[in-house]
Design a protein around this motif. Structure first.
Motif, PDB file in Angstrom:
ATOM      1  N   LEU A  59      33.729 -16.289 -63.119  1.00  0.00           N
ATOM      2  CA  LEU A  59      35.380 -16.952 -63.236  1.00  0.00           C
ATOM      3  C   LEU A  59      35.897 -16.793 -61.751  1.00  0.00           C
ATOM      4  N   GLY A  60      34.732 -16.664 -60.631  1.00  0.00           N
ATOM      5  CA  GLY A  60      35.039 -16.787 -59.354  1.00  0.00           C
ATOM      6  C   GLY A  60      36.073 -15.329 -58.875  1.00  0.00           C
ATOM      7  N   LEU A  61      35.688 -14.265 -59.537  1.00  0.00           N
ATOM      8  CA  LEU A  61      36.721 -13.143 -59.358  1.00  0.00           C
ATOM      9  C   LEU A  61      35.608 -12.087 -58.091  1.00  0.00           C
ATOM     10  N   ALA A  62      34.425 -12.380 -58.290  1.00  0.00           N
ATOM     11  CA  ALA A  62      33.464 -11.502 -57.530  1.00  0.00           C
ATOM     12  C   ALA A  62      32.173 -12.245 -56.912  1.00  0.00           C
ATOM     13  N   SER A  63      31.747 -12.031 -55.876  1.00  0.00           N
ATOM     14  CA  SER A  63      30.677 -13.044 -55.316  1.00  0.00           C
ATOM     15  C   SER A  63      29.632 -11.774 -55.240  1.00  0.00           C
ATOM     16  N   GLY A  64      28.303 -12.292 -54.919  1.00  0.00           N
ATOM     17  CA  GLY A  64      27.362 -11.494 -54.614  1.00  0.00           C
ATOM     18  C   GLY A  64      27.163 -11.165 -53.237  1.00  0.00           C
ATOM     19  N   VAL A  65      26.286 -10.223 -52.571  1.00  0.00           N
ATOM     20  CA  VAL A  65      26.189  -9.907 -51.310  1.00  0.00           C
ATOM     21  C   VAL A  65      24.866 -11.001 -50.744  1.00  0.00           C
ATOM     22  N   SER A  66      24.487 -11.797 -51.754  1.00  0.00           N
ATOM     23  CA  SER A  66      23.302 -12.906 -51.450  1.00  0.00           C
ATOM     24  C   SER A  66      23.543 -13.760 -52.457  1.00  0.00           C
ATOM     25  N   PRO A  67      23.008 -14.937 -52.550  1.00  0.00           N
ATOM     26  CA  PRO A  67      23.124 -15.863 -53.827  1.00  0.00           C
ATOM     27  C   PRO A  67      22.520 -15.233 -55.135  1.00  0.00           C
ATOM     28  N   SER A  68      21.600 -14.568 -54.789  1.00  0.00           N
ATOM     29  CA  SER A  68      20.965 -13.920 -56.095  1.00  0.00           C
ATOM     30  C   SER A  68      21.217 -12.538 -56.439  1.00  0.00           C
ATOM     31  N   THR A  69      21.807 -11.793 -55.309  1.00  0.00           N
ATOM     32  CA  THR A  69      22.105 -10.155 -55.753  1.00  0.00           C
ATOM     33  C   THR A  69      23.479  -9.938 -55.516  1.00  0.00           C
ATOM     34  N   PHE A  70      23.996  -8.816 -56.212  1.00  0.00           N
ATOM     35  CA  PHE A  70      25.157  -8.156 -56.456  1.00  0.00           C
ATOM     36  C   PHE A  70      25.348  -6.702 -55.619  1.00  0.00           C
ATOM     37  N   ALA A  71      24.283  -6.105 -55.830  1.00  0.00           N
ATOM     38  CA  ALA A  71      24.414  -4.628 -54.994  1.00  0.00           C
ATOM     39  C   ALA A  71      25.405  -3.812 -56.009  1.00  0.00           C
ATOM     40  N   PRO A  72      25.123  -3.736 -57.437  1.00  0.00           N
ATOM     41  CA  PRO A  72      26.035  -3.126 -58.307  1.00  0.00           C
ATOM     42  C   PRO A  72      26.448  -1.676 -58.032  1.00  0.00           C
ATOM     43  N   ALA A  73      25.327  -1.034 -57.583  1.00  0.00           N
ATOM     44  CA  ALA A  73      25.547   0.421 -57.235  1.00  0.00           C
ATOM     45  C   ALA A  73      25.866   0.650 -55.635  1.00  0.00           C
ATOM     46  N   ALA A  74      26.222  -0.456 -55.000  1.00  0.00           N
ATOM     47  CA  ALA A  74      26.672  -0.190 -53.661  1.00  0.00           C
ATOM     48  C   ALA A  74      28.246   0.307 -53.834  1.00  0.00           C
ATOM     49  N   MET A  75      28.775   1.176 -52.935  1.00  0.00           N
ATOM     50  CA  MET A  75      29.861   1.469 -52.762  1.00  0.00           C
ATOM     51  C   MET A  75      30.847   0.362 -52.446  1.00  0.00           C
ATOM     52  N   LEU A  76      31.904   0.198 -53.007  1.00  0.00           N
ATOM     53  CA  LEU A  76      32.992  -0.904 -52.581  1.00  0.00           C
ATOM     54  C   LEU A  76      33.784  -0.532 -51.346  1.00  0.00           C
ATOM     55  N   ARG A  77      33.612  -1.471 -50.522  1.00  0.00           N
ATOM     56  CA  ARG A  77      34.445  -1.283 -49.159  1.00  0.00           C
ATOM     57  C   ARG A  77      35.717  -1.815 -49.360  1.00  0.00           C
ATOM     58  N   ARG A  78      36.950  -1.284 -48.708  1.00  0.00           N
ATOM     59  CA  ARG A  78      38.030  -1.777 -48.843  1.00  0.00           C
ATOM     60  C   ARG A  78      38.536  -3.268 -48.513  1.00  0.00           C
ATOM     61  N   ASP A  79      37.469  -3.726 -47.588  1.00  0.00           N
ATOM     62  CA  ASP A  79      37.622  -5.205 -47.363  1.00  0.00           C
ATOM     63  C   ASP A  79      37.029  -6.133 -48.636  1.00  0.00           C
ATOM     64  N   GLN A  80      36.258  -5.517 -49.299  1.00  0.00           N
ATOM     65  CA  GLN A  80      35.471  -6.255 -50.503  1.00  0.00           C
ATOM     66  C   GLN A  80      36.656  -6.143 -51.521  1.00  0.00           C
ATOM     67  N   MET A  81      37.179  -4.861 -51.804  1.00  0.00           N
ATOM     68  CA  MET A  81      38.150  -4.599 -52.652  1.00  0.00           C
ATOM     69  C   MET A  81      39.403  -5.786 -52.655  1.00  0.00           C
ATOM     70  N   ALA A  82      40.037  -5.691 -51.455  1.00  0.00           N
ATOM     71  CA  ALA A  82      40.940  -6.943 -51.037  1.00  0.00           C
ATOM     72  C   ALA A  82      40.530  -8.317 -51.365  1.00  0.00           C
ATOM     73  N   SER A  83      39.049  -8.722 -51.164  1.00  0.00           N
ATOM     74  CA  SER A  83      38.580  -9.937 -51.719  1.00  0.00           C
ATOM     75  C   SER A  83      38.698 -10.113 -53.064  1.00  0.00           C
ATOM     76  N   PHE A  84      38.315  -9.145 -53.809  1.00  0.00           N
ATOM     77  CA  PHE A  84      38.059  -9.132 -55.179  1.00  0.00           C
ATOM     78  C   PHE A  84      39.665  -9.351 -55.762  1.00  0.00           C
ATOM     79  N   LEU A  85      40.573  -8.355 -55.048  1.00  0.00           N
ATOM     80  CA  LEU A  85      42.147  -8.828 -55.557  1.00  0.00           C
ATOM     81  C   LEU A  85      42.626 -10.016 -55.377  1.00  0.00           C
ATOM     82  N   THR A  86      42.262 -10.561 -54.255  1.00  0.00           N
ATOM     83  CA  THR A  86      42.774 -11.840 -53.794  1.00  0.00           C
ATOM     84  C   THR A  86      42.070 -13.082 -54.854  1.00  0.00           C
ATOM     85  N   ARG A  87      40.894 -12.909 -55.125  1.00  0.00           N
ATOM     86  CA  ARG A  87      40.165 -13.628 -55.901  1.00  0.00           C
ATOM     87  C   ARG A  87      40.729 -13.629 -57.335  1.00  0.00           C
ATOM     88  N   LEU A  88      41.053 -12.494 -57.671  1.00  0.00           N
ATOM     89  CA  LEU A  88      41.755 -12.373 -59.182  1.00  0.00           C
ATOM     90  C   LEU A  88      43.238 -12.882 -59.210  1.00  0.00           C
TER      91      LEU A  88
END
Length: 150
Positions: free
Chosen positions: A105-134
């Motif tokens: 849906l374009g709400l989240a992107s990976g840390v590379s084209p093939s990886t997401f890093a699901p267990a990595a802690m979410l940084r505040r800048d990433q949170m802002a990007s996710f919310l902006t995409r939403l």
């Protein structure tokens, strides 16, 4: 904090967010408790165990993907469509289906084209990007998000 931000986003999107019953024992006294309970009643958050939310812990990227997807579904009042497997590093994550849907849906992107890093802690800048995409996705779907009055 994320619960409060998401409640405001839901309200700005026209979603009625009624108060919920006390869903968790470990958020008593938090300034965000009412919003956590409201999101639990809407099914946006489920906590990490029976009556446990851990409100002072950081979110992982996988948790955020689930959080975003359930927020999106609360606004559109429908389940998001299933998505193809997108990342190679989320196979053991309980959040894998939501990660794939959020990416589709374009709400989240990976840390590379093939990886997401699901267990990595979410940084505040990433949170802002996710919310902006939403917000951008809601706009693309024709849902007007209005700025709440102060």
């Amino acid at each position: 904090q994320m619960a409060t931000v998401v409640v405001r986003l839901l309200q700005a999107s026209g979603v009625d967010v009624p108060p919920g019953p006390d869903a968790f024992d470990d958020d008593d006294g938090s300034v965000h408790e009412a919003n956590i309970d409201a999101l639990a009643a809407l099914g946006v958050v489920s906590g990490i165990g029976p009556r446990q939310f851990h409100p002072n812990e950081a979110l992982t990227r996988g948790q955020m993907a689930s959080f975003l997807l359930r927020t999106y579904e609360a606004v559109i009042e429908a389940p998001a469509p299933p998505a193809r497997d997108r990342f190679t590093d989320d196979e053991t994550s309980v959040h894998e289906p939501r990660i794939d849907q959020a990416a589709a849906l374009g709400l989240a992107s990976g840390v590379s084209p093939s990886t997401f890093a699901p267990a990595a802690m979410l940084r505040r800048d990433q949170m802002a990007s996710f919310l902006t995409r939403l917000l951008a996705r809601l706009d693309d779907d024709g849902i007007e998000v209005t700025r709440p009055s102060s």
